[in-house]
Scaffold this motif. Structure first.
Motif, PDB file in Angstrom:
ATOM      1  N   THR A  35      20.384 -33.599  -2.160  1.00 31.22           N
ATOM      2  CA  THR A  35      21.729 -33.715  -1.594  1.00 31.22           C
ATOM      3  C   THR A  35      22.054 -32.387  -0.929  1.00 31.22           C
ATOM      4  O   THR A  35      21.247 -31.446  -0.946  1.00 31.22           O
ATOM      5  CB  THR A  35      22.772 -34.039  -2.679  1.00 31.22           C
ATOM      6  N   SER A  36      23.254 -32.282  -0.382  1.00 31.62           N
ATOM      7  CA  SER A  36      23.647 -31.028   0.250  1.00 31.62           C
ATOM      8  C   SER A  36      23.760 -29.893  -0.762  1.00 31.62           C
ATOM      9  O   SER A  36      23.629 -28.720  -0.407  1.00 31.62           O
ATOM     10  CB  SER A  36      24.973 -31.212   0.988  1.00 31.62           C
ATOM     11  N   ASN A  37      23.988 -30.241  -2.031  1.00 28.63           N
ATOM     12  CA  ASN A  37      24.132 -29.217  -3.074  1.00 28.63           C
ATOM     13  C   ASN A  37      22.905 -29.103  -3.972  1.00 28.63           C
ATOM     14  O   ASN A  37      22.804 -28.155  -4.749  1.00 28.63           O
ATOM     15  CB  ASN A  37      25.354 -29.515  -3.943  1.00 28.63           C
ATOM     16  N   ASN A  38      22.012 -30.049  -3.888  1.00 30.88           N
ATOM     17  CA  ASN A  38      20.812 -30.043  -4.740  1.00 30.88           C
ATOM     18  C   ASN A  38      19.595 -30.319  -3.871  1.00 30.88           C
ATOM     19  O   ASN A  38      19.462 -31.408  -3.300  1.00 30.88           O
ATOM     20  CB  ASN A  38      20.931 -31.105  -5.838  1.00 30.88           C
ATOM     21  N   VAL A  39      18.730 -29.339  -3.745  1.00 24.25           N
ATOM     22  CA  VAL A  39      17.563 -29.462  -2.877  1.00 24.25           C
ATOM     23  C   VAL A  39      16.341 -29.756  -3.733  1.00 24.25           C
ATOM     24  O   VAL A  39      15.991 -28.979  -4.624  1.00 24.25           O
ATOM     25  CB  VAL A  39      17.340 -28.176  -2.053  1.00 24.25           C
ATOM     26  N   LEU A  40      15.702 -30.875  -3.457  1.00 29.41           N
ATOM     27  CA  LEU A  40      14.433 -31.236  -4.099  1.00 29.41           C
ATOM     28  C   LEU A  40      13.352 -31.061  -3.036  1.00 29.41           C
ATOM     29  O   LEU A  40      13.182 -31.918  -2.164  1.00 29.41           O
ATOM     30  CB  LEU A  40      14.493 -32.678  -4.598  1.00 29.41           C
ATOM     31  N   ALA A  41      12.662 -29.940  -3.104  1.00 25.72           N
ATOM     32  CA  ALA A  41      11.821 -29.509  -1.982  1.00 25.72           C
ATOM     33  C   ALA A  41      10.339 -29.708  -2.274  1.00 25.72           C
ATOM     34  O   ALA A  41       9.847 -29.388  -3.363  1.00 25.72           O
ATOM     35  CB  ALA A  41      12.085 -28.050  -1.664  1.00 25.72           C
ATOM     36  N   LEU A  42       9.644 -30.222  -1.280  1.00 25.52           N
ATOM     37  CA  LEU A  42       8.183 -30.344  -1.315  1.00 25.52           C
ATOM     38  C   LEU A  42       7.587 -29.331  -0.353  1.00 25.52           C
ATOM     39  O   LEU A  42       8.072 -29.163   0.770  1.00 25.52           O
ATOM     40  CB  LEU A  42       7.738 -31.750  -0.909  1.00 25.52           C
ATOM     41  N   ARG A  43       6.533 -28.687  -0.802  1.00 23.42           N
ATOM     42  CA  ARG A  43       5.781 -27.775   0.075  1.00 23.42           C
ATOM     43  C   ARG A  43       4.405 -28.345   0.323  1.00 23.42           C
ATOM     44  O   ARG A  43       3.853 -29.089  -0.466  1.00 23.42           O
ATOM     45  CB  ARG A  43       5.664 -26.395  -0.564  1.00 23.42           C
ATOM     46  N   ARG A  44       3.849 -27.996   1.463  1.00 27.32           N
ATOM     47  CA  ARG A  44       2.487 -28.381   1.860  1.00 27.32           C
ATOM     48  C   ARG A  44       2.309 -29.902   1.788  1.00 27.32           C
ATOM     49  O   ARG A  44       1.379 -30.422   1.184  1.00 27.32           O
ATOM     50  CB  ARG A  44       1.459 -27.675   0.981  1.00 27.32           C
ATOM     51  N   LEU A  45       3.210 -30.603   2.454  1.00 24.28           N
ATOM     52  CA  LEU A  45       3.179 -32.063   2.449  1.00 24.28           C
ATOM     53  C   LEU A  45       1.967 -32.577   3.221  1.00 24.28           C
ATOM     54  O   LEU A  45       1.718 -32.176   4.358  1.00 24.28           O
ATOM     55  CB  LEU A  45       4.457 -32.613   3.075  1.00 24.28           C
ATOM     56  N   LEU A  46       1.241 -33.493   2.620  1.00 26.41           N
ATOM     57  CA  LEU A  46       0.074 -34.116   3.232  1.00 26.41           C
ATOM     58  C   LEU A  46       0.297 -35.618   3.272  1.00 26.41           C
ATOM     59  O   LEU A  46       0.620 -36.232   2.249  1.00 26.41           O
ATOM     60  CB  LEU A  46      -1.195 -33.802   2.442  1.00 26.41           C
ATOM     61  N   LEU A  47       0.145 -36.234   4.451  1.00 28.25           N
ATOM     62  CA  LEU A  47       0.291 -37.680   4.609  1.00 28.25           C
ATOM     63  C   LEU A  47      -1.076 -38.318   4.766  1.00 28.25           C
ATOM     64  O   LEU A  47      -1.969 -37.756   5.420  1.00 28.25           O
ATOM     65  CB  LEU A  47       1.163 -37.997   5.829  1.00 28.25           C
ATOM     66  N   TYR A 174      13.323 -36.247  -0.568  1.00 24.42           N
ATOM     67  CA  TYR A 174      12.733 -34.912  -0.655  1.00 24.42           C
ATOM     68  C   TYR A 174      13.009 -34.135   0.628  1.00 24.42           C
ATOM     69  O   TYR A 174      12.895 -34.668   1.742  1.00 24.42           O
ATOM     70  CB  TYR A 174      11.217 -34.974  -0.845  1.00 24.42           C
ATOM     71  N   THR A 175      13.325 -32.861   0.461  1.00 23.67           N
ATOM     72  CA  THR A 175      13.317 -31.933   1.590  1.00 23.67           C
ATOM     73  C   THR A 175      11.900 -31.397   1.754  1.00 23.67           C
ATOM     74  O   THR A 175      11.276 -30.993   0.777  1.00 23.67           O
ATOM     75  CB  THR A 175      14.275 -30.757   1.335  1.00 23.67           C
ATOM     76  N   VAL A 176      11.397 -31.406   2.971  1.00 18.34           N
ATOM     77  CA  VAL A 176      10.039 -30.918   3.236  1.00 18.34           C
ATOM     78  C   VAL A 176      10.140 -29.493   3.762  1.00 18.34           C
ATOM     79  O   VAL A 176      10.658 -29.267   4.867  1.00 18.34           O
ATOM     80  CB  VAL A 176       9.307 -31.824   4.240  1.00 18.34           C
ATOM     81  N   GLU A 177       9.635 -28.536   2.975  1.00 16.19           N
ATOM     82  CA  GLU A 177       9.699 -27.123   3.388  1.00 16.19           C
ATOM     83  C   GLU A 177       8.522 -26.727   4.261  1.00 16.19           C
ATOM     84  O   GLU A 177       8.642 -25.832   5.097  1.00 16.19           O
ATOM     85  CB  GLU A 177       9.761 -26.228   2.149  1.00 16.19           C
ATOM     86  N   SER A 178       7.372 -27.363   4.062  1.00 15.88           N
ATOM     87  CA  SER A 178       6.197 -27.028   4.876  1.00 15.88           C
ATOM     88  C   SER A 178       5.245 -28.212   4.869  1.00 15.88           C
ATOM     89  O   SER A 178       5.284 -29.064   3.978  1.00 15.88           O
ATOM     90  CB  SER A 178       5.504 -25.767   4.355  1.00 15.88           C
ATOM     91  N   LEU A 179       4.379 -28.253   5.882  1.00 15.28           N
ATOM     92  CA  LEU A 179       3.395 -29.319   6.027  1.00 15.28           C
ATOM     93  C   LEU A 179       1.992 -28.774   5.824  1.00 15.28           C
ATOM     94  O   LEU A 179       1.698 -27.626   6.193  1.00 15.28           O
ATOM     95  CB  LEU A 179       3.487 -29.954   7.416  1.00 15.28           C
ATOM     96  N   HIS A 180       1.130 -29.606   5.273  1.00 18.32           N
ATOM     97  CA  HIS A 180      -0.289 -29.264   5.207  1.00 18.32           C
ATOM     98  C   HIS A 180      -0.816 -29.128   6.627  1.00 18.32           C
ATOM     99  O   HIS A 180      -0.382 -29.830   7.545  1.00 18.32           O
ATOM    100  CB  HIS A 180      -1.033 -30.359   4.451  1.00 18.32           C
ATOM    101  N   VAL A 181      -1.755 -28.251   6.847  1.00 23.36           N
ATOM    102  CA  VAL A 181      -2.207 -27.952   8.202  1.00 23.36           C
ATOM    103  C   VAL A 181      -2.730 -29.194   8.907  1.00 23.36           C
ATOM    104  O   VAL A 181      -2.503 -29.382  10.115  1.00 23.36           O
ATOM    105  CB  VAL A 181      -3.281 -26.835   8.176  1.00 23.36           C
ATOM    106  N   HIS A 182      -3.420 -30.082   8.176  1.00 24.86           N
ATOM    107  CA  HIS A 182      -3.963 -31.286   8.828  1.00 24.86           C
ATOM    108  C   HIS A 182      -2.853 -32.253   9.231  1.00 24.86           C
ATOM    109  O   HIS A 182      -2.942 -32.909  10.276  1.00 24.86           O
ATOM    110  CB  HIS A 182      -4.956 -31.980   7.892  1.00 24.86           C
ATOM    111  N   THR A 183      -1.823 -32.357   8.414  1.00 33.69           N
ATOM    112  CA  THR A 183      -0.683 -33.207   8.782  1.00 33.69           C
ATOM    113  C   THR A 183       0.153 -32.550   9.879  1.00 33.69           C
ATOM    114  O   THR A 183       0.668 -33.233  10.772  1.00 33.69           O
ATOM    115  CB  THR A 183       0.185 -33.494   7.545  1.00 33.69           C
ATOM    116  N   PHE A 184       0.271 -31.228   9.828  1.00 33.81           N
ATOM    117  CA  PHE A 184       1.041 -30.534  10.867  1.00 33.81           C
ATOM    118  C   PHE A 184       0.424 -30.749  12.246  1.00 33.81           C
ATOM    119  O   PHE A 184       1.148 -30.968  13.229  1.00 33.81           O
ATOM    120  CB  PHE A 184       1.117 -29.047  10.553  1.00 33.81           C
TER     121      PHE A 184
END
Length: 584
Positions: A35-47, A174-184
């Motif tokens: 939410t705007s007050n609660n960030v559930l963040a994923l790093r290095r997201l791979l699809l 989920y908030t996505v903070e960064s992407l895996h290089v292959h997905t990026f």
């Protein structure tokens, strides 16, 4: 080397994430959505889909690269690293599993350094105990199933980032903070397109002084590419916040940075940002203009662009890309995209052009004829993309009137077109005066002979293409006229011709042009034409279409035209005859 037998610190032991684990196996309902007050963040997201890595370019339905045969029936899975801020987020089984893995890391680290492999007593509960500080957090790599399209820069929950939603047993944002290089690599177009979309809507907000782009009252017909570039140069090219922050610095040694400020410079200090040219902004818009126009066209309401107007500009974009590619310049395309130099068989959009009625040519017909030829003969080259021209607005920075596509007219052939020699330019426009070599003058081989009195009256300079001097000036060749066109100091009288659009006049006065650009030479020709036609009118001469050619004729053929120049050229014989007397 570290002392023998000594293991890693606890912070080092938890540096690498644990897992991967299925989202539904390790996370509890206490792990709330972003939410705007609660960030559930994923790093290095791979699809991933069907055992192959994918990205947002391919799996998002809004993208041209989307393949429904691949993604419509097979679920898209994701993996990402989640920092666990509270143990309540994890199930009991997950806590036990992670603790066993953590203790195993501790034992293996001590063995690797020559120590004994005694059992570890590390407890993750003690790690999160506030009495022990609770500063060290574990990270878990989770795997889930993507649900719903991703949202970038337009979500109320993540207005400045990327949002994805998982959904197998329950939905979680989920908030996505960064992407895996292959997905990026497979998401760059998606991100760039939505960044441009976001920039353009933000410019509408800034222009309106509002928080919503729908509050902008500027008519759609005036929201041209040139208008958006002007807004960008005003509001975003040199933003104050960027001037007052230094992104790369050493807080311990940099005396310009306020301590613990995140890079803010002391006092009123600012640093100089790099120069952003208008050509660069045009290129950024042109790169993804096709997609933006399609997205706006798909909106059911609150369309913030004139879709038809912008579709006509897309024609110029494709031409300019090819011109730039021929010069080895990348303009209006994404990195790695190849541009077909031959146009790939691309056809222009059909435009219905009414045929002019027989008889007297109206002003509207004349302008339509001129516009048609300009589109068919010079639009592909009028905006040059060599280095000097890239410093000028490109491509087509024009108001709505100049963005209207000028379709080629089927009723005229090449004999109508202005023909310049190779040192000046290629064929460009239908003639508006005898300065065009294909007018009705003798060297044009007209259908019927031109009156020799007309030929004698018109100066020879009218028969050759007008030339601009090294100082960018042209002086009328008519004796005692002295009319001057100075391209560096144009007057209102110079520009007072309906053959020039308002945008062309503005660009000429701004001096953001190169004399080698086709549109500049074309504009120069029209300014010369306007003045020379005034002389023809003074002499009682007009241009008339005969067949497919222009011919110079008398405006009032029934009047006897005595040419003073020819009378002066008559050689008078003042000799008196000698009379001989007979017988002398």
């Amino acid at each position: 080397m570290p002392p023998a037998g000594r293991g890693l610190t606890l912070r080092e032991l938890v540096e690498e994430p644990f897992g991967p684990y299925l989202e539904e196996d390790v996370l509890t309902a206490a792990c709330k959505s972003t939410t705007s007050n609660n960030v559930l963040a994923l790093r290095r997201l791979l699809l991933e889909c069907g055992g192959k890595v994918t990205g947002l370019d391919e799996c998002e339905p809004t993208q041209p690269e989307y393949d429904p045969d691949r993604f419509s029936d097979i679920p898209i899975r994701f993996r990402g690293i989640l920092e666990i801020r509270s143990l309540s987020w994890l199930t009991n089984d997950a806590c036990a599993t992670i603790e066993r893995e953590l203790r195993g890391r501790d034992v293996n680290a001590r063995k690797a350094r020559g120590g004994q492999g005694n059992a570890s007593t590390i407890s993750i509960k003690s790690m999160y105990d506030s009495a022990n500080g609770g500063q060290i957090k574990i990270k878990v790599e989770i795997q889930g199933v993507k649900h719903l399209p991703a949202v970038y820069l337009s979500s109320v929950y993540v207005p400045e980032g990327l949002l994805i939603v998982s959904g197998r047993t329950e939905f979680r944002r989920y908030t996505v903070e960064s992407l895996h290089v292959h997905t990026f690599k497979r998401s760059r177009l998606y991100l760039a397109r939505y960044r441009l979309f976001n920039v353009m809507t933000n410019l509408l907000c800034l222009d309106a002084g509002s928080n919503h782009h729908n509050d902008n009252k500027t008519p759609l017909s005036k929201r041209t590419p040139d208008w958006f570039v002007d807004l960008y140069m005003t509001h975003m090219a040199q933003p104050g916040a960027s001037r007052r922050y230094r992104p790369v610095y050493d807080s311990d040694e940099d005396s310009d940075i306020e301590p613990e400020s995140g890079g803010r410079m002391r006092g009123a200090r600012e640093h100089t940002l790099r120069h952003v040219s208008r050509a660069e902004v045009y290129s950024l818009i042109a790169t993804h203009a096709d997609w933006v126009v399609q997205e706006v066209a798909a909106l059911r309401q609150y369309k913030w662009l004139d879709v038809d107007l912008w579709k006509r500009w897309l024609v110029d974009i494709r031409r300019t890309r090819r011109l730039a590619a021929r010069e080895g310049i990348q303009w209006g395309i994404s990195d790695g995209v190849e541009v077909s130099l031959d146009g790939g068989g691309e056809e222009l959009p059909p435009v219905t052009v009414p045929k002019p009625k027989k008889g007297k040519k109206t002003h509207q017909t004349r302008v339509q004829t001129r516009n048609s030829s300009r589109a068919s003969t010079s639009s592909s080259t009028r905006r040059s993309t060599n280095s000097p021209a890239l410093n000028a607005p490109a491509p087509a920075p024009a108001p709505a009137s100049a963005l209207i596509y000028r379709a080629p007219s089927p009723i005229y052939d090449d004999t109508m077109l202005r023909t310049y020699d190779s040192d000046f330019s290629t064929a460009s426009t239908p003639p508006g005066s005898p300065s065009s070599s294909s007018s009705g003058l003798p060297d044009s081989r007209p259908v019927s002979p031109v009156d020799p009195d007309i030929v004698a009256l018109i100066p020879s300079e009218f028969y050759v293409p007008p030339q601009v001097s090294a100082t960018f000036q042209w002086v009328c060749p008519v004796q005692e006229c002295g009319y001057l066109i100075d391209l560096l100091h144009l007057t209102g009288e110079n520009l007072a011709t309906e053959d020039l659009t308002e945008d062309e006049k503005r660009r000429l006065k701004s001096k953001s042009w190169n004399i080698r650009e086709d549109w500049v030479r074309e504009a120069f020709g029209y300014m010369v034409d306007k003045h020379l036609v005034q002389h023809l009118d003074e002499w009682g001469i007009r241009l008339e279409m005969q067949g497919k050619r222009f011919k110079a004729v008398w405006k009032h053929p029934q009047v006897t035209h005595l040419q003073s120049g020819r009378i002066r050229n008559v050689k008078k014989d003042n000799r008196r005859p000698v009379i001989k007397e007979e017988g002398s």
